[in-house]
Design an enzyme around this catalytic site. Sequence first.
Site, short mmCIF file in Angstrom:
data_model
loop_
_atom_site.label_atom_id
_atom_site.label_comp_id
_atom_site.label_asym_id
_atom_site.label_seq_id
_atom_site.Cartn_x
_atom_site.Cartn_y
_atom_site.Cartn_z
N ASN A 173 -5.20 -8.58 0.50
CA ASN A 173 -5.10 -9.27 1.79
C ASN A 173 -6.45 -9.84 2.24
O ASN A 173 -6.52 -10.97 2.72
CB ASN A 173 -4.56 -8.31 2.86
CG ASN A 173 -3.05 -8.14 2.79
OD1 ASN A 173 -2.34 -9.05 2.36
ND2 ASN A 173 -2.57 -6.99 3.20
N HIS A 223 -3.09 -12.89 4.01
CA HIS A 223 -1.85 -12.15 4.17
C HIS A 223 -0.64 -12.88 3.58
O HIS A 223 0.35 -12.24 3.19
CB HIS A 223 -1.60 -11.83 5.65
CG HIS A 223 -2.53 -10.78 6.19
ND1 HIS A 223 -2.29 -9.44 6.03
CD2 HIS A 223 -3.71 -10.88 6.86
CE1 HIS A 223 -3.28 -8.74 6.59
NE2 HIS A 223 -4.14 -9.60 7.10
N GLU A 237 2.78 -1.35 2.34
CA GLU A 237 2.89 -1.61 0.91
C GLU A 237 3.54 -0.44 0.16
O GLU A 237 3.42 -0.33 -1.05
CB GLU A 237 1.50 -1.89 0.31
CG GLU A 237 0.54 -0.72 0.32
CD GLU A 237 -0.31 -0.63 1.57
OE1 GLU A 237 -1.40 -0.06 1.50
OE2 GLU A 237 0.13 -1.13 2.63
#
Length: 310
Positions: A188, A193, A223
């Site tokens: 990220n 993102h 995640e």
Amino acid sequence: MTNKRVDDLESTRIAPIDKMQRELRDRTQRDRAYLIVLAGRDVGRMYKLEQGPTVIGRSHTSAIRLNDDSISREHATISLSGSSVYIEDLGSANGTVVNGDTIVGHELRDGDKIRLGETTILKFTYHDRLDESFQRKMYDAALRDPLTKVFNKKYFLDSLSAEVAYAKRHDSPLSLLIFDLDHFKRVNDTYGHVVGDQVLVDVAQMVQQMLRTEDILARYGGEEFAIICRGIELSDAGIVGERIRAGIEGGTFVFEDQRLRVTVSLGVAALHDGITEDIALVREADEALYEAKNGGRNRVLLKCLPEAGA
């Protein structure tokens, strides 16, 4: 303008309107028979009824399988013949109730409420194509993670509770895998993102293709993902975990012609006599995941079963 031309214009207007009205009636014809879950597990789920008999029950062989301990293995059958729909109780332990009355057999009407066992309530209804599409979208929205399209955390927890109860009742194996992406924050931070989200989508799709249809894959949070494997012992679940780990490591994740290295760590646990509630199984799989990450990541760690008498 002559009267003839006026009449021609009126007939031209009326003909398309009549045609559109006929098409609308055809498109919205409520001719598809469904059962919709109103109460119990999987609220909002639709079951389309086909011509002939359909068995409803708790057994995995039932055409409509409902995970409810108070429902018999083969609880009732619904028969669709032309436009007639008939429900018949199959000698169930807790009975079949239609609109408040316990029945042996009953011809169903649109809107009838059917209670099976103690907690599951179904609604019998007819839908058109627009109703069907809307209902399915609503159901998916309630049960699916909006990004990855796998099941969401609520569905996972509800399913795990039912699966633990089923496994204990039938003394059958049940395993749980929890995995997350290694160093995902780095993805990220480096690529943004949007790329991170796409990696999550790609991982979810890749893992889903490695699983059986009866396995349940859910996004547990961020995640982190979880997989419920019915009928699988701990060692075999470890093999599933290793196949996932190797598949992700060797997978292709590309951003602007640059290959991203993506790996996952997995913790695996199995149901045993010491587990009295489903959340304890989650805790054990999570502990195994924590150890896998502390051990260097990109690995599978099994939570050893306690020794007999320990």
